[in-house]
Design an enzyme around this catalytic site. Structure first.
Site, PDB file in Angstrom:
ATOM      1  CB  ILE A   1       8.249   6.255  14.211  1.00 60.08           C
ATOM      2  CG1 ILE A   1       9.357   5.205  14.029  1.00 60.08           C
ATOM      3  CG2 ILE A   1       8.014   7.056  12.927  1.00 60.08           C
ATOM      4  CD1 ILE A   1      10.693   5.718  13.585  1.00 60.08           C
TER       5      ILE A   1
ATOM      6  NE  ARG B   1      -6.900   4.931   6.291  1.00 60.35           N
ATOM      7  CZ  ARG B   1      -6.633   6.158   6.676  1.00 60.35           C
ATOM      8  NH1 ARG B   1      -7.180   6.624   7.773  1.00 60.35           N
ATOM      9  NH2 ARG B   1      -5.821   6.905   5.997  1.00 60.35           N
TER      10      ARG B   1
ATOM     11  CE  LYS C   1      -1.467   1.632   3.984  1.00 59.04           C
ATOM     12  NZ  LYS C   1      -1.375   2.971   4.570  1.00 59.04           N
ATOM     13  CG  ASN C   2       2.322   2.739   3.489  1.00 56.63           C
ATOM     14  OD1 ASN C   2       1.177   3.138   3.234  1.00 56.63           O
ATOM     15  ND2 ASN C   2       2.723   2.446   4.715  1.00 56.63           N
TER      16      ASN C   2
ATOM     17  CB  CYS D   1      -3.563   6.139  11.150  1.00 55.80           C
ATOM     18  SG  CYS D   1      -4.355   4.796  10.266  1.00 55.80           S
TER      19      CYS D   1
ATOM     20  CB  ILE E   1       3.653  18.226   6.170  1.00 58.39           C
ATOM     21  CG1 ILE E   1       2.848  19.467   6.556  1.00 58.39           C
ATOM     22  CG2 ILE E   1       2.778  17.000   6.144  1.00 58.39           C
ATOM     23  CD1 ILE E   1       1.977  19.959   5.439  1.00 58.39           C
TER      24      ILE E   1
ATOM     25  CG  ASP F   1       3.478   1.229   9.435  1.00 58.73           C
ATOM     26  OD1 ASP F   1       3.226   2.132  10.255  1.00 58.73           O
ATOM     27  OD2 ASP F   1       3.627   1.449   8.212  1.00 58.73           O
TER      28      ASP F   1
ATOM     29  NE  ARG G   1       0.962  10.140  10.185  1.00 56.74           N
ATOM     30  CZ  ARG G   1       0.436   9.177   9.452  1.00 56.74           C
ATOM     31  NH1 ARG G   1      -0.801   8.806   9.647  1.00 56.74           N
ATOM     32  NH2 ARG G   1       1.140   8.589   8.517  1.00 56.74           N
TER      33      ARG G   1
HETATM   34  C1  EPZ Z   1       4.501   6.718   6.282  1.00 62.22           C
HETATM   35  O1  EPZ Z   1       3.897   7.810   6.957  1.00 62.22           O
HETATM   36  C2  EPZ Z   1       3.459   5.641   6.218  1.00 62.22           C
HETATM   37  N1  EPZ Z   1       2.290   6.146   5.516  1.00 62.22           N
HETATM   38  C3  EPZ Z   1       3.083   5.195   7.625  1.00 62.22           C
HETATM   39  O2  EPZ Z   1       2.225   4.076   7.490  1.00 62.22           O
HETATM   40  C4  EPZ Z   1       4.323   4.744   8.373  1.00 62.22           C
HETATM   41  O3  EPZ Z   1       3.969   4.476   9.716  1.00 62.22           O
HETATM   42  C5  EPZ Z   1       5.378   5.837   8.336  1.00 62.22           C
HETATM   43  O4  EPZ Z   1       5.643   6.238   6.954  1.00 62.22           O
HETATM   44  C6  EPZ Z   1       6.717   5.416   8.962  1.00 62.22           C
HETATM   45  O5  EPZ Z   1       7.218   4.292   8.298  1.00 62.22           O
HETATM   46  C7  EPZ Z   1       2.269   6.165   4.201  1.00 62.22           C
HETATM   47  O6  EPZ Z   1       3.202   5.736   3.534  1.00 62.22           O
HETATM   48  C8  EPZ Z   1       1.038   6.674   3.546  1.00 62.22           C
HETATM   49  P1  EPZ Z   1       7.127   9.755   8.065  1.00 62.22           P
HETATM   50  P2  EPZ Z   1       4.583   9.233   6.908  1.00 62.22           P
HETATM   51  O7  EPZ Z   1       7.092  11.009   7.291  1.00 62.22           O
HETATM   52  O8  EPZ Z   1       5.193   9.431   5.573  1.00 62.22           O
HETATM   53  C9  EPZ Z   1       8.151  12.987  11.467  1.00 62.22           C
HETATM   54  C10 EPZ Z   1       0.385   2.743   7.892  1.00 62.22           C
HETATM   55  O9  EPZ Z   1      -0.076   2.170   8.920  1.00 62.22           O
HETATM   56  N2  EPZ Z   1       8.015  13.985  10.395  1.00 62.22           N
HETATM   57  O10 EPZ Z   1       8.170   8.744   7.749  1.00 62.22           O
HETATM   58  O11 EPZ Z   1       3.573  10.191   7.399  1.00 62.22           O
HETATM   59  C11 EPZ Z   1       6.792  12.364  11.799  1.00 62.22           C
HETATM   60  O12 EPZ Z   1       6.061  13.168  12.706  1.00 62.22           O
HETATM   61  C12 EPZ Z   1       0.878   4.151   7.973  1.00 62.22           C
HETATM   62  O13 EPZ Z   1       0.435   2.208   6.771  1.00 62.22           O
HETATM   63  C13 EPZ Z   1       8.332  15.304  10.658  1.00 62.22           C
HETATM   64  O14 EPZ Z   1       8.704  15.670  11.780  1.00 62.22           O
HETATM   65  O15 EPZ Z   1       5.705   9.043   8.012  1.00 62.22           O
HETATM   66  C14 EPZ Z   1       7.229  11.025  12.359  1.00 62.22           C
HETATM   67  O16 EPZ Z   1       7.587  11.194  13.702  1.00 62.22           O
HETATM   68  C15 EPZ Z   1       0.671   4.761   9.328  1.00 62.22           C
HETATM   69  N3  EPZ Z   1       8.223  16.219   9.646  1.00 62.22           N
HETATM   70  C16 EPZ Z   1       8.494  10.689  11.561  1.00 62.22           C
HETATM   71  O17 EPZ Z   1       8.934  11.924  11.000  1.00 62.22           O
HETATM   72  C17 EPZ Z   1       7.818  15.860   8.392  1.00 62.22           C
HETATM   73  O18 EPZ Z   1       7.747  16.736   7.525  1.00 62.22           O
HETATM   74  C18 EPZ Z   1       8.295   9.695  10.430  1.00 62.22           C
HETATM   75  O19 EPZ Z   1       7.211  10.111   9.620  1.00 62.22           O
HETATM   76  C19 EPZ Z   1       7.521  14.531   8.130  1.00 62.22           C
HETATM   77  C20 EPZ Z   1       7.622  13.592   9.155  1.00 62.22           C
END
Ligand code: EPZ
Length: 430
Positions: free
Chosen positions: A327, A397, A22-23, A117, A124, A305, A122
């Site tokens: 994380i 989802r 999915k991801n 979720c 950006i 995850d 989270r």
């Molecule tokens: C992706 O989320 C996945 N979602 C998540 O899967 C997964 O848990 C996560 O990566 C970590 O592997 C999708 O791919 C759609 P990150 P993402 O950016 O991209 C911080 C599932 O169950 N961060 O790697 O949102 C953030 O707060 C879902 O399938 C910032 O600080 O995760 C977190 O602590 C849930 N600033 C860490 O980085 C940013 O601009 C990792 O987040 C971006 C992230």
């Protein structure tokens, strides 16, 4: 409202086929709009998040054709707008991949702020920082992220945190920027590599995905492609842990064992046997489970995850285990539900201290998010008695035919959507 009715106690035995990741699928589908030529994508999981994204793409003029359940053809030659503001897209995190894709191709994108979720704040900021480094103006207003660039120019970007989403998003935009981009402290997850491979198959020039440093030479045009998405590491891991918690014997097929190493290693530590072959892993659990410590980390560490699934297993293991979530700051919400099933788990900040119990008992429970929902299904499958799980839309989802695949392994699980259904199934199995 749809629910899962589960009667626990059966060891899961047999073979299960894993679908596409999915991801990886979400950014790959979004990236498919970066060319006007037709793109064929295979092994797309038929789950709610991918379908929501595809509908949002159709709403801006992308032609999406389902050749079969998992093979999709996309043509974006007639995209008529670069504003994505639909009610459904707000619900998924991956809406933000349309920003990187559209900014790269059209130098303009306006997309509703991502949902997804509820597992932590989270942020950006790293996405925004990356787009700005490429020369784009970015504003967040009225619930939308708006980006525009006269020219996107390659840049040297250091990510403050390892972020899957920010790495992929910036990589997509940089693929069509002028000149070279270097992304340092890039995320190394298998899906990051898969997206880079897909973009390269469309004519991009991206090297180093899967390492800390990704180097991108921008190109002015991408072309059509035919691509197959990698198997889902987390779906596979979930079924591996289903074998562990039900004391079963499950062969998980169509996987890349390398992507599962951190999961395999924890299963071995807690006393399961894991046999790897080219594209399958067999997990056998015939002994009592042992306690361990685990901390979630970016790849190749133990995935966040998979945190709820391992916690469910450790809740049934001898001794005291510790799970640290590094994380996301709010990913233990399911522990209250597990406690109702008899688990003995205390959460302090980002750590769960787990005193193993001999068994769980069935209960009425509710899924707080996608992976926690799947983990609660595993708990219910191992439990004595019956459970009814609410809010399974979260599970839908990201897991295709979850209950059907579990049924194929001998689980007593049924999708019900009324008290009547529940009563019927109760009589059938009771
Ligand atoms: C992706 O989320 C996945 N979602 C998540 O899967 C997964 O848990 C996560 O990566 C970590 O592997 C999708 O791919 C759609 P990150 P993402 O950016 O991209 C911080 C599932 O169950 N961060 O790697 O949102 C953030 O707060 C879902 O399938 C910032 O600080 O995760 C977190 O602590 C849930 N600033 C860490 O980085 C940013 O601009 C990792 O987040 C971006 C992230």
């Amino acid at each position: 409202m749809e629910q899962y009715y589960i009667k626990g106690g059966n060891p899961l035995v047999g073979e299960v086929e894993i679908g596409g990741a999915k991801n990886a699928a979400l950014p790959i589908l979004a990236a498919a709009i970066m060319t006007d030529e037709t793109v064929h994508i295979d092994n797309v999981p038929d789950v709610r998040d991918t379908n929501v994204l595809l509908t949002a793409m159709e709403n801006i003029g992308v032609i999406v054709r389902h050749e079969d359940r998992h093979r999709i053809t996309i043509n974006a030659a007639n995209v008529h707008e670069t504003v994505v503001d639909d009610d459904n897209i707000k619900k998924i995190r991956a809406s933000y991949y349309l920003i990187g894709a559209m900014l790269g191709k059209y130098k303009h994108a306006e997309v509703t702020l991502p949902g997804g979720c509820d597992i932590g704040c989270r942020a950006i900021d790293q996405h925004i920082k990356g787009f700005r480094a490429l020369g784009a103006d970015v504003v967040v207003e009225h619930g939308m992220i708006k980006t525009h660039a006269e020219h996107l120019r390659g840049s040297h970007i250091y990510m403050d945190v390892s972020s899957v989403g920010a790495t992929i998003n910036v990589m997509m935009a940089a693929a069509m920027a002028e000149g070279k981009t270097i992304i340092e402290n890039a995320a190394k997850e298998p899906h990051v590599v898969d997206v880079a491979n897909f973009l390269n198959s469309m004519g991009a020039s991206i090297r180093g995905a899967g390492t800390d440093v990704i180097r991108i030479k921008g190109v002015s045009k991408l072309h059509g492609s035919e691509y197959t998405i990698i198997p889902d590491q987390i779906e596979a891991g979930t079924f591996m842990f289903a074998a562990a918690v039900t004391r079963g014997d499950v062969t998980v097929r169509n996987v890349i064992p390398k992507h599962l190493e951190s999961i395999t290693s924890k299963l071995l530590e807690i006393g399961c046997e894991v046999m790897e072959e080219d594209d399958q892993v067999r997990v056998v659990c015939s002994r009592p489970l042992r306690h361990t410590k685990v901390k979630t980390l970016p790849y190749p560490g133990f995935p966040t995850d998979m945190q709820p699934q391992i916690t469910v297993a450790l809740g049934l293991s001898e001794g005291t285990s510790i799970v640290t979530e590094s994380i996301f700051e709010n990913r233990f919400k399911y522990v209250d539900e597990l406690t109702r099933m008899g688990a003995n788990i205390k959460v302090e900040g980002n750590t769960a201290i787990i005193d193993g119990v001999a068994k769980y008992t069935g209960a009425g429970i509710s899924a707080p998010d996608l992976r926690a929902g799947a983990a609660l299904v595993l708990a219910a499958l191992s439990a004595e008695g019956e459970s009814l799980l609410d809010n399974i839309r979260y599970i839908q989802r990201g897991y295709e035919d979850f209950h059907l695949k579990l049924q194929g392994l001998g689980a007593q699980i049924k999708l019900v959507d009324s008290e009547n259904d529940y009563a019927k199934f109760h009589l059938l199995t009771g």
